[in-house]
Write a protein that holds these residues in place. Structure first.
Motif, PDB file in Angstrom:
ATOM      1  N   ARG A  80      -7.630 -62.873 -20.050  1.00 21.53           N
ATOM      2  CA  ARG A  80      -8.709 -62.066 -19.485  1.00 21.53           C
ATOM      3  C   ARG A  80      -9.985 -62.238 -20.297  1.00 21.53           C
ATOM      4  O   ARG A  80      -9.949 -62.584 -21.474  1.00 21.53           O
ATOM      5  N   THR A  81     -11.121 -61.978 -19.651  1.00  7.69           N
ATOM      6  CA  THR A  81     -12.390 -61.965 -20.365  1.00  7.69           C
ATOM      7  C   THR A  81     -12.493 -60.690 -21.179  1.00  7.69           C
ATOM      8  O   THR A  81     -11.665 -59.776 -21.067  1.00  7.69           O
ATOM      9  N   GLN A  82     -13.553 -60.596 -21.989  1.00  5.76           N
ATOM     10  CA  GLN A  82     -13.747 -59.381 -22.788  1.00  5.76           C
ATOM     11  C   GLN A  82     -13.962 -58.159 -21.922  1.00  5.76           C
ATOM     12  O   GLN A  82     -13.694 -57.038 -22.356  1.00  5.76           O
ATOM     13  N   THR A  83     -14.451 -58.397 -20.709  1.00  7.51           N
ATOM     14  CA  THR A  83     -14.657 -57.258 -19.807  1.00  7.51           C
ATOM     15  C   THR A  83     -13.424 -56.961 -18.964  1.00  7.51           C
ATOM     16  O   THR A  83     -13.452 -56.098 -18.089  1.00  7.51           O
ATOM     17  N   GLY A  84     -12.328 -57.714 -19.211  1.00  9.52           N
ATOM     18  CA  GLY A  84     -11.072 -57.411 -18.532  1.00  9.52           C
ATOM     19  C   GLY A  84     -10.827 -58.193 -17.259  1.00  9.52           C
ATOM     20  O   GLY A  84      -9.821 -57.988 -16.580  1.00  9.52           O
ATOM     21  N   LYS A  85     -11.739 -59.125 -16.914  1.00  5.73           N
ATOM     22  CA  LYS A  85     -11.536 -59.905 -15.698  1.00  5.73           C
ATOM     23  C   LYS A  85     -10.512 -61.010 -15.928  1.00  5.73           C
ATOM     24  O   LYS A  85     -10.525 -61.675 -16.961  1.00  5.73           O
ATOM     25  N   LEU A  86      -9.635 -61.195 -14.974  1.00  6.37           N
ATOM     26  CA  LEU A  86      -8.601 -62.219 -15.072  1.00  6.37           C
ATOM     27  C   LEU A  86      -9.225 -63.609 -15.050  1.00  6.37           C
ATOM     28  O   LEU A  86     -10.036 -63.924 -14.179  1.00  6.37           O
ATOM     29  N   GLN A  87      -8.834 -64.453 -15.989  1.00 12.96           N
ATOM     30  CA  GLN A  87      -9.278 -65.849 -16.012  1.00 12.96           C
ATOM     31  C   GLN A  87      -8.199 -66.703 -15.338  1.00 12.96           C
ATOM     32  O   GLN A  87      -7.370 -67.332 -15.992  1.00 12.96           O
ATOM     33  N   ARG A  88      -8.246 -66.694 -14.020  1.00 12.02           N
ATOM     34  CA  ARG A  88      -7.179 -67.331 -13.238  1.00 12.02           C
ATOM     35  C   ARG A  88      -7.072 -68.833 -13.531  1.00 12.02           C
ATOM     36  O   ARG A  88      -5.985 -69.397 -13.521  1.00 12.02           O
ATOM     37  N   PHE A  89      -8.220 -69.458 -13.823  1.00 15.10           N
ATOM     38  CA  PHE A  89      -8.194 -70.900 -14.054  1.00 15.10           C
ATOM     39  C   PHE A  89      -7.320 -71.263 -15.254  1.00 15.10           C
ATOM     40  O   PHE A  89      -6.739 -72.353 -15.309  1.00 15.10           O
ATOM     41  N   LYS A  90      -7.199 -70.346 -16.219  1.00 16.61           N
ATOM     42  CA  LYS A  90      -6.393 -70.642 -17.404  1.00 16.61           C
ATOM     43  C   LYS A  90      -4.902 -70.716 -17.082  1.00 16.61           C
ATOM     44  O   LYS A  90      -4.140 -71.340 -17.817  1.00 16.61           O
ATOM     45  N   LEU A  91      -4.495 -70.077 -15.972  1.00 15.10           N
ATOM     46  CA  LEU A  91      -3.092 -70.119 -15.587  1.00 15.10           C
ATOM     47  C   LEU A  91      -2.694 -71.506 -15.084  1.00 15.10           C
ATOM     48  O   LEU A  91      -1.506 -71.828 -15.013  1.00 15.10           O
ATOM     49  N   HIS A  92      -3.683 -72.306 -14.701  1.00 14.91           N
ATOM     50  CA  HIS A  92      -3.400 -73.666 -14.245  1.00 14.91           C
ATOM     51  C   HIS A  92      -3.231 -74.642 -15.409  1.00 14.91           C
ATOM     52  O   HIS A  92      -2.801 -75.779 -15.205  1.00 14.91           O
TER      53      HIS A  92
END
Length: 536
Positions: free
Chosen positions: A521-533
């Motif tokens: 997640r980012t510092q603001t809590g948003k999911l970094q979906r691209f990292k799951l790839h």
């Protein structure tokens, strides 16, 4: 134009004119009259011109002529109007596997001036409730075999007041009412720009969008891709796997065969072995299915070469060059590829057999234009990956949805696909530009699956992506963080998979599932979906 709709809900909720795409009617055949009902063109015309005795719809144990289908559609239209109180413009939900009665109901609704809202057979009550809400659906015709989830949805949605079940022997079933109804019905003289279909598609937010299509749109897709790419004849026998609730299936298995006076075979179950048997039994000549099915069927090339099959259409997901080659080698048939969307109603980039190129979807279908643009909407040179932009006689009109602004920009439809165009004008698919997962031809919104997983008490948080898969194009993969005290392992994996299957359409369940300690997640809590790839 003079609308026939007494219920003006659809017209009242069209996108503003300045948010709609530019529509093109350059071809002579796309000059439509002001008053047009597509059922009159696709069905009544054949009977009126003396072709009522031709075979129209077949299924195991069922053979209907054009006159038979008209008789049933007229009776259903009379039931809708006189027994169920339908007025032109009302929305009617359809729920059934592909079978002749579903087709008859579709035509009955259209003839009566209603708006057909076909739904996928596998949808659960939760998903049906969202569709009923968004479309303010007041009527429903449902196959008795699928009544359970329908009844659960209706119980919580009082707007849906009138429901009848078919393929049902009871005294209040649709067939009983049809027997008492007149076989005569004057097809309503709708305007060519009266909405006749709400096609639902799941957006990346998981909230479904209703795409609005006019009578003229239905006729436009019959006059563009089939005429210029497929080249069918009245002697063809159409068959395939996509549900009629998919616009790919509606066109390929109902609208296109009827437009040319051909026949179609409707199968409730159409796995590759069932398709092969039906191709042999019914003498199918034109096949519509997804690359997944073609990959499996190519192992049966010797048997397929002994059938009447002559044309094979792939859509619903990207066609790998290896699948095209395997099919050609197995059957001797060059596959016809194409890309369409629910928003555009059907295929807008394609090729015929003579112009197929490995790895390329094709060129714009006559009547349509396509180009590749960057994030600012500016054209990019050939060979550059960018966003696919399309326009033609059909286009995106979301019902009362802010996402219209994202799909339509500068008069063009942005399909959400990343493509490149080569120097010869052929378009090559790269990927989806959003989080939509396309698996075995099904569109699956990742948030839909995430929402279902989060309902399980063992799940603390989760994220879902699509990962490449040789057989299905993409697989649904879930990353799950369990609550404290819950044990990861094969038992928990199966528990969660079964839970998802029971709460939303089963084809959406995560075939791959990893347990992780946390999600990126980012510092603001948003999911970094691209990292799951990225590789672990």
């Amino acid at each position: 134009m003079s609308s026939a709709h007494q219920d003006t809900f659809a017209r009242d909720h069209l996108p503003p004119a300045d948010q709609q795409p530019e529509f093109l009617f350059d071809l002579p055949e796309l000059q439509f009259p002001e008053q047009l009902n597509c059922a009159a063109e696709l069905l009544d015309r054949h009977v009126r011109e003396g072709r009522g005795g031709r075979m129209c719809i077949r299924a195991p144990g069922i053979n209907w002529t054009y006159a038979d289908l008209q008789d049933k559609a007229n009776r259903i239209a009379n039931v809708l109007v006189h027994d169920m109180g339908l007025v032109p413009g009302n929305r009617v939900l359809l729920r059934a596997p592909n079978n002749p009665m579903l087709a008859a109901c579709w035509f009955g609704i259209i003839k009566a001036g209603g708006i057909a809202v076909a739904t996928m057979p596998l949808l659960r009550a939760k998903e049906l409730k969202a569709i009923i809400d968004i479309g303010q659906v007041s009527h429903a015709l449902c196959d008795a075999a699928l009544s359970e989830e329908m009844e659960l949805a209706v119980a919580e949605k009082p707007v849906l007041k009138h429901i009848r079940h078919f393929n049902h022997d009871g005294p209040d079933g649709l067939e009983a009412l049809m027997r008492r109804a007149s076989p005569e019905f004057d097809t309503v003289a709708t305007a060519s720009d009266d909405t006749c279909i709400l096609g639902f598609t799941s957006g990346t937010t998981g909230i479904p969008k209703a795409t609005m299509h006019y009578h003229r749109d239905v006729m436009a897709i019959c006059l563009c891709w089939p005429r210029h790419v497929l080249h069918p004849s009245e002697d063809d026998v159409f068959m395939g796997s996509p549900p009629l609730a998919f616009t790919f299936g509606l066109g390929g298995l109902l609208l296109f065969p009827l437009h040319v006076g051909a026949s179609t075979v409707l199968l409730e179950k159409a796995s590759p072995p069932q398709l092969l048997e039906a191709i042999q039994t019914f003498g199918a000549t034109v096949l519509f299915t997804a690359p997944t099915s073609y990959r499996t069927l190519s192992a049966r090339g010797t048997e397929l070469r002994r059938t009447a099959l002559r044309k094979c259409v792939s859509a619903g997901e990207a066609l790998p060059a290896s699948t095209r080659a395997a099919w050609k080698e197995a059957t001797g048939i060059e596959m016809i590829d194409g890309i369409g969307s629910t928003e555009m109603l059907h295929i807008f980039i394609s090729h015929d057999e003579a112009h197929a190129r490995p790895g390329a979807t094709g060129t714009p279908v006559p009547g349509y234009q396509a180009k590749i643009v960057d994030e600012q909407g500016q054209d990019v040179p050939p060979g550059t990956i960018g966003r696919l932009a399309v326009r033609g006689p059909t286009g995106c009109r979301y019902l009362n949805d802010e996402r219209q602004r994202k799909y339509v920009q500068n008069g063009w439809n942005l399909t959400g696909d990343a493509y490149l165009m080569d120097v010869d004008g052929y378009f090559h698919y790269q990927a989806r530009t959003d989080d939509m997962i396309i698996s075995s031809g099904y569109n699956i919104a990742a948030p839909d699956v995430e929402d279902a997983l989060m309902q399980h008490p063992a799940v603390a948080e989760c994220a879902v992506i699509g990962v490449p898969d040789h057989e299905r194009g993409q697989l649904v993969k879930a990353f799950v963080v369990l609550r404290p005290g819950q044990a990861a392992g094969d038992d928990m994996k199966k528990t969660l998979q079964d839970f998802v299957k029971a709460s939303i359409a089963p084809y959406k369940y995560p075939r791959a599932l990893d347990f992780v300690e946390s999600l990126p997640r980012t510092q603001t809590g948003k999911l970094q979906r691209f990292k799951l790839h990225e590789p672990a």
